[in-house]
Design a protein around this motif. Structure first.
Motif, PDB file in Angstrom:
ATOM      1  N   ASP A  30       0.824  -1.212   0.000  1.00  0.00           N
ATOM      2  CA  ASP A  30       0.000   0.000   0.000  1.00  0.00           C
ATOM      3  C   ASP A  30       0.859   1.263   0.000  1.00  0.00           C
ATOM      4  N   ARG A  31       1.953   1.231   0.726  1.00  0.00           N
ATOM      5  CA  ARG A  31       2.835   2.400   0.782  1.00  0.00           C
ATOM      6  C   ARG A  31       3.460   2.678  -0.583  1.00  0.00           C
ATOM      7  N   ALA A  32       3.919   1.627  -1.244  1.00  0.00           N
ATOM      8  CA  ALA A  32       4.516   1.793  -2.566  1.00  0.00           C
ATOM      9  C   ALA A  32       3.490   2.337  -3.558  1.00  0.00           C
ATOM     10  N   THR A  33       2.270   1.836  -3.491  1.00  0.00           N
ATOM     11  CA  THR A  33       1.213   2.305  -4.384  1.00  0.00           C
ATOM     12  C   THR A  33       0.897   3.772  -4.123  1.00  0.00           C
ATOM     13  N   GLU A  34       0.854   4.157  -2.862  1.00  0.00           N
ATOM     14  CA  GLU A  34       0.584   5.553  -2.521  1.00  0.00           C
ATOM     15  C   GLU A  34       1.683   6.472  -3.040  1.00  0.00           C
ATOM     16  N   LEU A  35       2.933   6.061  -2.909  1.00  0.00           N
ATOM     17  CA  LEU A  35       4.054   6.864  -3.409  1.00  0.00           C
ATOM     18  C   LEU A  35       3.976   7.025  -4.924  1.00  0.00           C
ATOM     19  N   ARG A  36       3.653   5.961  -5.613  1.00  0.00           N
ATOM     20  CA  ARG A  36       3.542   6.025  -7.073  1.00  0.00           C
ATOM     21  C   ARG A  36       2.379   6.926  -7.495  1.00  0.00           C
ATOM     22  N   ASN A  37       1.292   6.876  -6.747  1.00  0.00           N
ATOM     23  CA  ASN A  37       0.152   7.741  -7.050  1.00  0.00           C
ATOM     24  C   ASN A  37       0.516   9.212  -6.859  1.00  0.00           C
ATOM     25  N   ASN A  38       1.302   9.496  -5.841  1.00  0.00           N
ATOM     26  CA  ASN A  38       1.730  10.882  -5.591  1.00  0.00           C
ATOM     27  C   ASN A  38       2.621  11.392  -6.718  1.00  0.00           C
ATOM     28  N   VAL A  39       3.501  10.532  -7.213  1.00  0.00           N
ATOM     29  CA  VAL A  39       4.356  10.912  -8.338  1.00  0.00           C
ATOM     30  C   VAL A  39       3.508  11.170  -9.578  1.00  0.00           C
ATOM     31  N   ALA A  40       2.555  10.284  -9.828  1.00  0.00           N
ATOM     32  CA  ALA A  40       1.681  10.434 -10.996  1.00  0.00           C
ATOM     33  C   ALA A  40       0.860  11.719 -10.909  1.00  0.00           C
ATOM     34  N   LEU A  41       0.415  12.050  -9.710  1.00  0.00           N
ATOM     35  CA  LEU A  41      -0.380  13.265  -9.512  1.00  0.00           C
ATOM     36  C   LEU A  41       0.401  14.506  -9.919  1.00  0.00           C
ATOM     37  N   SER A  42       1.690  14.510  -9.651  1.00  0.00           N
ATOM     38  CA  SER A  42       2.528  15.665  -9.981  1.00  0.00           C
ATOM     39  C   SER A  42       2.817  15.766 -11.475  1.00  0.00           C
ATOM     40  N   GLU A  43       2.485  14.716 -12.237  1.00  0.00           N
ATOM     41  CA  GLU A  43       2.789  14.699 -13.666  1.00  0.00           C
ATOM     42  C   GLU A  43       1.567  14.975 -14.538  1.00  0.00           C
ATOM     43  N   LEU A  44       0.420  15.212 -13.934  1.00  0.00           N
ATOM     44  CA  LEU A  44      -0.804  15.374 -14.709  1.00  0.00           C
ATOM     45  C   LEU A  44      -0.788  16.608 -15.600  1.00  0.00           C
ATOM     46  N   ASP A  45      -0.066  17.632 -15.202  1.00  0.00           N
ATOM     47  CA  ASP A  45      -0.017  18.860 -16.007  1.00  0.00           C
ATOM     48  C   ASP A  45       0.737  18.661 -17.313  1.00  0.00           C
ATOM     49  N   LYS A  46       1.494  17.572 -17.413  1.00  0.00           N
ATOM     50  CA  LYS A  46       2.295  17.332 -18.611  1.00  0.00           C
ATOM     51  C   LYS A  46       1.566  16.445 -19.620  1.00  0.00           C
ATOM     52  N   ILE A  47       0.289  16.187 -19.380  1.00  0.00           N
ATOM     53  CA  ILE A  47      -0.442  15.227 -20.189  1.00  0.00           C
ATOM     54  C   ILE A  47      -0.641  15.710 -21.618  1.00  0.00           C
ATOM     55  N   ASP A  48      -0.475  14.794 -22.547  1.00  0.00           N
ATOM     56  CA  ASP A  48      -0.719  15.062 -23.963  1.00  0.00           C
ATOM     57  C   ASP A  48      -2.231  15.146 -24.189  1.00  0.00           C
ATOM     58  N   PRO A  49      -2.734  16.186 -24.857  1.00  0.00           N
ATOM     59  CA  PRO A  49      -4.188  16.318 -25.076  1.00  0.00           C
ATOM     60  C   PRO A  49      -4.784  15.183 -25.898  1.00  0.00           C
ATOM     61  N   ASP A  50      -3.942  14.423 -26.582  1.00  0.00           N
ATOM     62  CA  ASP A  50      -4.443  13.285 -27.361  1.00  0.00           C
ATOM     63  C   ASP A  50      -4.382  11.980 -26.579  1.00  0.00           C
ATOM     64  N   TYR A  51      -4.068  12.042 -25.301  1.00  0.00           N
ATOM     65  CA  TYR A  51      -3.959  10.825 -24.486  1.00  0.00           C
ATOM     66  C   TYR A  51      -5.288  10.069 -24.516  1.00  0.00           C
ATOM     67  N   TYR A  52      -5.199   8.756 -24.596  1.00  0.00           N
ATOM     68  CA  TYR A  52      -6.384   7.935 -24.879  1.00  0.00           C
ATOM     69  C   TYR A  52      -7.491   8.017 -23.830  1.00  0.00           C
ATOM     70  N   LEU A  53      -7.155   8.340 -22.585  1.00  0.00           N
ATOM     71  CA  LEU A  53      -8.184   8.391 -21.547  1.00  0.00           C
ATOM     72  C   LEU A  53      -9.196   9.513 -21.775  1.00  0.00           C
ATOM     73  N   PHE A  54      -8.823  10.517 -22.550  1.00  0.00           N
ATOM     74  CA  PHE A  54      -9.753  11.609 -22.823  1.00  0.00           C
ATOM     75  C   PHE A  54     -10.967  11.112 -23.604  1.00  0.00           C
ATOM     76  N   GLY A  55     -10.825   9.978 -24.263  1.00  0.00           N
ATOM     77  CA  GLY A  55     -11.935   9.415 -25.016  1.00  0.00           C
ATOM     78  C   GLY A  55     -12.808   8.471 -24.209  1.00  0.00           C
ATOM     79  N   PHE A  56     -12.462   8.241 -22.934  1.00  0.00           N
ATOM     80  CA  PHE A  56     -13.244   7.351 -22.079  1.00  0.00           C
ATOM     81  C   PHE A  56     -14.532   8.036 -21.620  1.00  0.00           C
ATOM     82  N   THR A  57     -15.594   7.265 -21.513  1.00  0.00           N
ATOM     83  CA  THR A  57     -16.836   7.768 -20.938  1.00  0.00           C
ATOM     84  C   THR A  57     -16.695   7.837 -19.419  1.00  0.00           C
TER      85      THR A  57
END
Length: 217
Positions: A62-89
Motif C-alpha cells: 500500500d505504501r509503494a502504491t501511494e508513493l507512485r500515485n503521488n508521483v503520478a499526480l505531480s505529472e498530470l499537467d504534462k499530459i498530452d491532449p491526445d492521451y487515450y483516456l480523454f476518449g473514455f466515458t
C-alpha cells in the motif's frame, strides 16, 4: 516471517528503473528478478525482452502504491491532449478507478481528474469503498473448477504423475491481492478434492510399482 512477493511486472527497463529509484529514495526494501535469473540491480548487460519483477514485503504494498500515485499526480499537467483516456466515458473512467490494480498510477490519477473536470468527482471515501469491493471481488475462490478437479481424479486413478501435479496445485496455489495479502486460489472444498486427488495418485503409483516388483520376482 514475511517473504518478498511480486508487486508488479515490467516489460521495459525505464519503468522498472523509475520504481526502483522511488523505492530506494523512500527506504522500502525490495528484490528484483527477471524471468531467467536474479536481477542485476546495476542494470548492466540488461536484455529488453524479459519479464522483470519487483518484489516487496506485503506490508509495503500500500505504501509503494501511494508513493507512485503521488508521483503520478505531480505529472498530470504534462499530459498530452491526445492521451487515450480523454476518449473514455464517465462509466469507463469509474470502472478504471474501481480496478486500480489493472492500470498505471498515472491513469488512475488522470481518471479522477477527468471525472472532476466533468463534474463527477469521486470522493476519497468512495475510492476506498471501491478498493474494498475490489479486494472482496478478487478474494473470491476460482470458479468453474469442476472440469479441473475431474481431470485430476482421472489422472490420479490412472496412477500418473500428472495426478500428483494437479492435486498439489489445487492444494497449494495462491494469488496475491493488490494489498499484498496472499490467499488460496481455490476454495476449501476444492482443496479437499486436491488432497484426495494427491493421495489417490500417490497410492496408485505405489500399487503400480509394487505390482511391477512382484511380477519381476
Amino acid at each position: 516471517m514475511s517473504e518478498f512477493i511480486t508487486y508488479e511486472k515490467f516489460a521495459t527497463v525505464p519503468e522498472l528503473k523509475e520504481l526502483v529509484e522511488l523505492l530506494e529514495a523512500n527506504n522500502i526494501p525490495y528484490e528484483l528478478e527477471d524471468d531467467v535469473q536474479v536481477f542485476d540491480a546495476s542494470f548492466a548487460n540488461i536484455q529488453h525482452h524479459r519479464d522483470y519483477r519487483i518484489k516487496l514485503l506485503p506490508s509495503d504494498f500500500d505504501r509503494a502504491t501511494e508513493l507512485r500515485n503521488n508521483v503520478a499526480l505531480s505529472e498530470l499537467d504534462k499530459i498530452d491532449p491526445d492521451y487515450y483516456l480523454f476518449g473514455f466515458t464517465d462509466e469507463e473512467l469509474i470502472d478504471l478507478i474501481s480496478k486500480q490494480d489493472e492500470w498505471s498510477p498515472f491513469d488512475f490519477q488522470l481518471a479522477q481528474k477527468l471525472l472532476k473536470d466533468r463534474g463527477r468527482e469521486i470522493s476519497s471515501q468512495k475510492i476506498n469503498e471501491l478498493k474494498e469491493e475490489r479486494i472482496e471481488e478478487l478474494s473470491e475462490p476460482e470458479k468453474h473448477t469442476a472440469w479441473w478437479i475431474g481431470l485430476g481424479y482421472v489422472f490420479a486413478f490412472l496412477g500418473g504423475l500428472i495426478g500428483i501435479i494437479i492435486g498439489y496445485y489445487i492444494i497449494s496455489s495462491k494469488k496475491v491481492l493488490p494489498n499484498g495479502e496472499r490467499i488460496y486460489t481455490y476454495s476449501e472444498s476444492d482443496r479437499k478434492h486436491g488432497t484426495r486427488i494427491l493421495l489417490i495418485a500417490i497410492t496408485a503409483i505405489i500399487i503400480g510399482v509394487a505390482f511391477r516388483i512382484i511380477n519381476a520376482v
